[in-house]
Design a protein around this motif. Structure first.
Motif, short mmCIF file in Angstrom:
data_model
loop_
_atom_site.label_atom_id
_atom_site.label_comp_id
_atom_site.label_asym_id
_atom_site.label_seq_id
_atom_site.Cartn_x
_atom_site.Cartn_y
_atom_site.Cartn_z
N GLU A 1 56.64 40.53 36.90
CA GLU A 1 55.84 40.47 38.13
C GLU A 1 54.69 41.48 38.08
N LYS B 1 52.13 40.01 35.80
CA LYS B 1 51.46 38.90 36.49
C LYS B 1 50.42 39.43 37.49
N SER B 2 50.79 40.46 38.24
CA SER B 2 49.87 41.04 39.22
C SER B 2 48.66 41.67 38.54
N HIS C 1 47.33 40.80 35.64
CA HIS C 1 46.45 39.74 35.13
C HIS C 1 45.70 39.06 36.27
N HIS C 2 46.36 38.90 37.41
CA HIS C 2 45.69 38.31 38.57
C HIS C 2 44.56 39.22 39.06
N GLN C 3 44.80 40.52 39.03
CA GLN C 3 43.77 41.47 39.44
C GLN C 3 42.57 41.39 38.50
N ALA D 1 41.68 38.74 36.79
CA ALA D 1 41.02 37.45 37.02
C ALA D 1 40.14 37.49 38.27
N VAL D 2 40.62 38.14 39.33
CA VAL D 2 39.82 38.24 40.56
C VAL D 2 38.61 39.13 40.34
N LYS E 1 39.36 40.17 48.01
CA LYS E 1 40.33 39.61 47.07
C LYS E 1 40.77 40.65 46.04
N ALA F 1 44.50 42.14 45.47
CA ALA F 1 45.12 42.09 44.14
C ALA F 1 45.59 43.47 43.71
N ASP G 1 48.75 44.21 45.60
CA ASP G 1 49.87 43.45 45.02
C ASP G 1 50.38 44.12 43.75
N THR G 2 49.47 44.66 42.95
CA THR G 2 49.88 45.36 41.73
C THR G 2 50.68 46.62 42.06
#
Length: 256
Positions: free
Chosen positions: A42, A45-46, A48-50, A52-53, A108, A112, A115-116
Motif C-alpha cells: 500500500e 502504491k501510494s 507511485h500514485h503521488q 503519477a499525480v 491532487k 496523494a 495518502d502516502t
C-alpha cells in the motif's frame, strides 16, 4: 554411571539447541508476515500514485509524423492547376506546459502526499501491534518453559509424598484417606505440568506461524527480556505521550 550419562546427554542437547531471540522473531515476522507485506505494498502504491499525480506539472512533448506512399499535390501555375503524384511525409512536434489550473493539480498532489503519509503510519501501526503480539507470545513461551521445570519438580515431590504415604498405609501408620489426598495432589501436579507443556507448545507454534518458517524442535529462548524496569511518571505525562505518539490518532488526523 547412568546419572553421569544423562548429564552428558543434556549438556550435548543444550549445545545443539538453536537460540531464538526476540529480535530475530520480530525481524522474521516483519519480513514474512502477509499483513506487513500488504501494508508495504500500500505504501508503494501510494508513492507511485503521488508520482503519477505530480507528473501533471511536467512538460508534455507531443510528436506526430505522417508518411504517404503516394500523395497527389495540386500546384497552381499560370492560372491552371497541375497535379503531381509523389511520396509525401510531414512531421509535427509540440510542447505543452501546465501553468495554472486553479489549484486542481495542487490539491491532487496534496491528497496523494497525505495518502502516502497515512500508508506509512498504517505500516508503523501494524508493526507496533505485531511487536506487541510477538513479545507477548515470546514471554508466554519463556514463562511456560520455566513453569514446566517447576511443575516437573512439584510432580516429582508429590509422587514421593504419595509413595511415602502408601508405604505408611501398608505399615498401618496412616489411613487410606491420607494416601488418597497425596494421590490427588500428585494428579493435580501432573495436570498442571500438562497445561504448562501445552501452553508452551501453543505459544512457540504461534511464534513460528507469525515468522512464516518451519518450526525448529530444539530451541532456547533468551531469559533476560523478563527483567522488569520501574518507570516513574505521572498520569498527565503518560496521557500526553500516548496521545502524541499514538499512530492510530495520527491516521485519523491525516484522514480528516
Amino acid at each position: 554411571m547412568k546419572k553421569h550419562l544423562l548429564i552428558i546427554l543434556i549438556f550435548i542437547s543444550s549445545l545443539s539447541a538453536q537460540v531464538l531471540t526476540l529480535q530475530e522473531c520480530i525481524d522474521k515476522t516483519f519480513k514474512n508476515h502477509p499483513d506487513i507485506k500488504s501494508f508495504m505494498l500500500e505504501v508503494s502504491k501510494s508513492e507511485h500514485h503521488q508520482k503519477a499525480v505530480s507528473s501533471a506539472y511536467l512538460p508534455q512533448v507531443n510528436l506526430q509524423a505522417q508518411y504517404d506512399v503516394q500523395h497527389t499535390y495540386v500546384l497552381p501555375q499560370n492560372g491552371q492547376f497541375n497535379t503531381l503524384d509523389d511520396q509525401g511525409w510531414q512531421a509535427e512536434i509540440s510542447l505543452r506546459q501546465k501553468i495554472w489550473d486553479f489549484y486542481k493539480t495542487t490539491s491532487k498532489i496534496d491528497v496523494a502526499q497525505i495518502d502516502t503519509k497515512i500508508a506509512n503510519l498504517s505500516v508503523d501501526e501494524a508493526k507496533a501491534l505485531m511487536i506487541y503480539k510477538i513479545q507477548s507470545l515470546y514471554e508466554v513461551a519463556l514463562v511456560q518453559k520455566e513453569a514446566i521445570y517447576v511443575r516437573q519438580q512439584d510432580m516429582k515431590t508429590k509422587k514421593e509424598l504419595y509413595n511415602q504415604a502408601h508405604a505408611f498405609v501398608e505399615q498401618g501408620i496412616k489411613t487410606t484417606s491420607d494416601e488418597t489426598r497425596f494421590l490427588s495432589a500428585y494428579y493435580g501436579a501432573k495436570d498442571a505440568l500438562g497445561v504448562a507443556k501445552a501452553s508452551y507448545e501453543k505459544a512457540l507454534s504461534s511464534l513460528w506461524l507469525y515468522m512464516g518458517e518451519k518450526r525448529v524442535s530444539n530451541v532456547e529462548l533468551e531469559r533476560n527480556i523478563l527483567n522488569t524496569k520501574t518507570i516513574t511518571t505521572n498520569l498527565e505525562e503518560l496521557s500526553d505521550d500516548m496521545f502524541y505518539n499514538n499512530t492510530e490518532l495520527k491516521i485519523y488526523k491525516r484522514t480528516k
